[in-house]
Design a protein around this motif. Structure first.
Motif, mmCIF file in Angstrom:
data_model
loop_
_atom_site.group_PDB
_atom_site.id
_atom_site.type_symbol
_atom_site.label_atom_id
_atom_site.label_comp_id
_atom_site.label_asym_id
_atom_site.label_seq_id
_atom_site.Cartn_x
_atom_site.Cartn_y
_atom_site.Cartn_z
ATOM 1 N N ARG A 41 0.737 -1.151 -0.003
ATOM 2 C CA ARG A 41 -0.135 0.129 -0.013
ATOM 3 C C ARG A 41 0.914 1.234 -0.020
ATOM 4 N N ASP A 42 1.929 1.221 0.948
ATOM 5 C CA ASP A 42 2.739 2.458 0.792
ATOM 6 C C ASP A 42 3.548 2.605 -0.295
ATOM 7 N N PRO A 66 -5.781 -8.897 6.079
ATOM 8 C CA PRO A 66 -4.680 -8.042 5.558
ATOM 9 C C PRO A 66 -4.692 -8.004 4.101
ATOM 10 N N VAL A 67 -4.941 -9.191 3.460
ATOM 11 C CA VAL A 67 -4.861 -9.539 1.927
ATOM 12 C C VAL A 67 -6.053 -8.809 1.341
ATOM 13 N N GLU A 68 -7.399 -9.196 2.036
ATOM 14 C CA GLU A 68 -8.453 -8.511 1.511
ATOM 15 C C GLU A 68 -8.548 -6.994 1.545
ATOM 16 N N GLU A 69 -8.200 -6.513 2.745
ATOM 17 C CA GLU A 69 -8.250 -5.378 2.781
ATOM 18 C C GLU A 69 -7.315 -4.212 1.868
ATOM 19 N N THR A 70 -5.948 -5.061 1.783
ATOM 20 C CA THR A 70 -5.147 -4.522 0.784
ATOM 21 C C THR A 70 -5.571 -4.235 -0.563
ATOM 22 N N PHE A 71 -6.247 -5.335 -1.198
ATOM 23 C CA PHE A 71 -6.882 -5.414 -2.431
ATOM 24 C C PHE A 71 -8.037 -4.483 -2.633
ATOM 25 N N ALA A 72 -8.886 -4.276 -1.452
ATOM 26 C CA ALA A 72 -9.848 -3.464 -1.395
ATOM 27 C C ALA A 72 -9.464 -2.120 -1.707
ATOM 28 N N LEU A 111 -6.405 -0.897 -2.746
ATOM 29 C CA LEU A 111 -5.862 -0.637 -4.159
ATOM 30 C C LEU A 111 -6.786 -0.402 -5.120
ATOM 31 N N THR A 112 -8.166 -1.117 -5.202
ATOM 32 C CA THR A 112 -9.273 -0.864 -6.139
ATOM 33 C C THR A 112 -9.898 0.491 -5.721
ATOM 34 N N ASP A 113 -10.076 0.617 -4.539
ATOM 35 C CA ASP A 113 -10.696 1.882 -4.164
ATOM 36 C C ASP A 113 -9.763 3.325 -4.571
#
Length: 196
Positions: free
Chosen positions: A62-63, A113-119, A121-123
């Motif tokens: 994310r960073d 953390p995997v799910e949150e990261t892709f959410a 990134l998409t957002d």
């Protein structure tokens, strides 16, 4: 690097290389050059350590993406810079590869953390695309959420295709194709005519 950091770093590497099941506590200890007592001093067990490692990989992903997204340039410039930045296409994404690990996906804590990261990134991409649509850089008919989802899918799917073909060129072609579609939208006026 202190012992805790060596353990996290070693676990991140092993998860990327071998997956959760293939990453044994012994392998982690050997890679980190620490004893069993040191590992259990810092972490309750393999799952606790894996969560720390996955969370670190997710945060770094994310960073690094956010650094590109907040840089100067047009929306297309920033998205292009993100999609084309240096990656080990044959090794794959350290976060994305975890989605293929049934043990990670079956554990809500490890999956989070995997799910949150892709959410995220998409957002984040959808927000940039919406800005580009608003400022006239992109076609006003462009759907930011759908396009962002497609870009993430191309990036992650490109890793799969590259690994299957044994060639990083396949990933580069996937990115090039996605950007061609996006920049086609960037050059097209609302009437569908090319801007000159």
């Amino acid at each position: 690097m202190d012992t805790r950091e060596r353990l996290i770093s070693s676990t991140r590497e092993l998860l990327w290389e071998r997956g959760y099941t293939g990453t044994s506590p012994k392998a982690i200890q050997e890679r980190a050059d620490v004893g069993q007592g040191s590992m259990y001093h810092h972490f309750r067990g393999k799952s606790d350590l894996a969560l720390a490692a996955i969370s670190r990989s997710a945060r770094e992903m994310r960073d690094s993406a956010d650094a590109v997204f907040t840089d100067t340039g047009t929306v297309v410039d920033r998205i292009t810079a993100y999609l084309r930045r240096d990656r080990d296409a044959l090794k794959g994404c350290p976060v994305g590869r975890l989605t293929q690990d049934p043990d990670v996906m079956a554990d809500p804590e490890l999956r989070r953390p995997v799910e949150e990261t892709f959410a995220w990134l998409t957002d984040r991409l959808a927000g940039l695309l919406a800005d580009g649509r608003t400022n006239g850089e992109l076609d006003p008919r462009l759907d930011p959420e759908a396009t962002a989802t497609a870009l993430v899918a191309v990036l992650q799917g490109g890793y799969v295709l590259a690994r299957a073909a044994g060639s990083a060129d396949v990933h580069a072609r996937a990115v090039h194709g996605a950007l061609g579609l996006l920049t086609g939208d960037a050059r097209r006026s609302p009437s569908g005519q090319e801007n000159r």
